[in-house]
Enzyme design. Structure first.
Site, PDB file in Angstrom:
ATOM      1  N   GLU A   1       6.119   2.035  -5.352  1.00 13.97           N
ATOM      2  CA  GLU A   1       6.605   1.476  -6.616  1.00 13.97           C
ATOM      3  C   GLU A   1       7.906   0.671  -6.484  1.00 13.97           C
ATOM      4  O   GLU A   1       8.923   1.021  -7.083  1.00 13.97           O
ATOM      5  CB  GLU A   1       6.765   2.595  -7.652  1.00 13.97           C
TER       6      GLU A   1
ATOM      7  N   GLU B   1      -2.016   5.423  -7.767  1.00 14.51           N
ATOM      8  CA  GLU B   1      -1.618   6.482  -8.698  1.00 14.51           C
ATOM      9  C   GLU B   1      -2.241   6.229 -10.070  1.00 14.51           C
ATOM     10  O   GLU B   1      -2.255   5.092 -10.550  1.00 14.51           O
ATOM     11  CB  GLU B   1      -0.092   6.562  -8.866  1.00 14.51           C
TER      12      GLU B   1
END
Length: 473
Positions: free
Chosen positions: A194, A294
């Protein structure tokens, strides 16, 4: 009997991941989040991992501190965990890592070998069950994003401002690649979880640099590359790096307390599809594989929500609809997450375990205060922050508020990040640590053993959805 070792590393071939025989492989699994990278909502502490560890060190002292975390890391993921995951039909486990396991910030040029021993245990346990693994670097010095899970303890992503940080992590990846270059059970490397690069261009430069450095020592393994702004934005991506899979994170607001409940309306289904299509546009245009690194809803606690069965049924329905979208494109995925204390995990520490019983008053306080961003319910404290948010909106022209990155957080998100997730959570770390004061070695081991799979409960509704999807290929 252990499965045969793959003859060669997985590789990218067009839009597919393939094995040594050229057969398509769709990776389906979960992340061991909370283990080699701890997170507040997963194991119950407030704030950031490094802050929590420092507070516990102050309470326990060096010997007990090391004993507790050694046992925690030992018990959280064992060969029994790998066996359970394989029983669901999954084939790939993502291993999020805190860089501190490999690098001491006060001696950054030395790579700690203990980090390899820790990760090897997971890789080897998974390999013994025929499970591939993906090595995911989840935290970076200075923070690669503004989130608590980058373990920077601040609300800025300073990694992008310091070449020293970038040099350090490039060098670490070279050592990791050297270590795993001949391990064909490792599906590949996820160099950065991320990223959130405010300028949008520094990420591309670092990806190009780390790809070249890794390839110099390991030309075979796949790279799994997250998009910018928390793996949701590929607008600045222009080229495709060789033997690379591009990764999205695809959380749906319907799966969280702050979002609307999922009722399966045509409008909601269309929204899920459009959100997904926006994220994967780059991959489809470039004709490269997609990995959803995710996704997944959170689940309602029976103690807090009288209608928890209805809420959780809606969230299972949401997850099922997302799975249908992924099945259409035959993409690889890794759900978040495997094990926690009962919020999102496939497996969770029992409410009767020593750890949950000890911390129950504190866990209830954390939920009441809403200090963890993940799945936060503001019903008890929203009225406290509302005037602050309105004050900012009144005094700062919107054109300047909108310059604050990430813009998708809006002013509300930035205020919560500084006041609740950083300041209040940092102070609460000492209160969390106080619960461990005076504990004996035997008591500390019992607390750590709360996370052994033999002492955990299984979220069967979730696991059945994953089992069915894994069997559908």
């Amino acid at each position: 009997m252990a499965p045969p070792t793959p003859k060669a590393c997985l590789r990218v071939e067009g839009t597919d991941i393939v094995d040594a025989d050229g057969k398509r492989v769709i990776l389906k699994g979960c992340a061991t989040g909370g283990h080699t990278n701890m997170e507040n909502f997963i194991t119950g502490y407030p704030g950031h991992e490094s802050e929590m560890r420092k507070a516990l060190l102050g309470v326990l002292g060096q010997e007990k501190y090391e004993f507790f975390f050694d046992k925690f890391l030992e018990y959280f993921f064992t060969p029994s965990d790998a066996k359970f995951l394989a029983s669901l039909g999954l084939n790939c486990i993502r291993i999020p890592i805190n860089y501190h396991h490999f690098i001491d910030d006060m001696n950054p040029s030395v790579i700690k070998q203990g980090g390899f021993k820790l990760v090897d245990r997971v890789v080897d346990a998974c390999a013994a069950q025929g499970l591939y693994t993906i090595i995911d670097m989840h935290t970076f010095p200075g923070g690669q994003n503004q989130g608590w899970h980058s373990d920077a303890g601040i609300h800025k992503a300073l990694f992008w401002d310091f070449k020293d940080f970038q040099d350090r992590m490039t060098d670490l990846w070279v050592e990791i690649a050297k270590h795993y270059k001949d391990n064909t059970w490792v599906a590949g490397y996820n160099p950065m979880n991320e990223p959130a690069d405010p300028d949008g261009v520094n990420l591309q430069k670092w990806y190009a640099r780390v790809e070249k450095a890794i390839r110099a020592v390991d030309p075979a393994h796949i790279l799994f590359l997250d998009g910018n702004t928390y793996a949701m934005d590929f607008s600045a991506f222009k080229e495709v790096l060789p033997n690379s899979v591009y990764a999205i994170h695809d959380y749906a607001s319907y799966g969280f307390p702050a979002g609307d409940p999922y009722v399966g309306s045509p409008e909601q289904k269309e929204h899920l599809q459009k959100t997904y299509e926006r994220k994967v546009q780059f991959m489809k245009e470039k004709k490269v594989p997609i990995w959803n690194g995710e996704f997944g809803p959170v689940y309602a606690d029976p103690k807090l929500y009288p209608d928890h069965e209805k809420i959780n049924s809606q969230r299972y329905d949401l997850l099922g609809q997302q799975m249908k979208i992924y099945q259409q494109d035959q993409i690889s995925w890794s759900i978040w997450l495997y094990k926690d204390i009962g919020f999102q995990g496939m497996v969770y520490a029992s409410p009767d375990s020593a750890y949950v019983r000890l911390l129950q008053p504190f866990l209830e306080k954390k939920k009441r205060l809403g200090v963890d961003k993940w799945g936060r319910d503001d019903s008890q404290v929203g009225h406290i922050y509302a005037p602050v948010i309105e004050h900012f909106k009144k005094e700062i022209p919107a054109e300047f508020v909108n310059k604050r990155y990430p813009q998708v957080w809006k002013i509300e998100g930035h205020i919560h990040r500084v006041l609740r997730e950083t300041l209040m959570s940092e102070i609460l770390c000492w209160e969390y640590a106080s619960y461990f004061e005076g504990k004996t070695l035997e008591e500390l081991e019992e607390l750590a053993a709360s996370f052994k799979i033999e002492n955990c409960l299984k979220r069967e509704g979730l696991n059945e959805i994953l089992r069915k999807d894994a069997a559908s290929e």
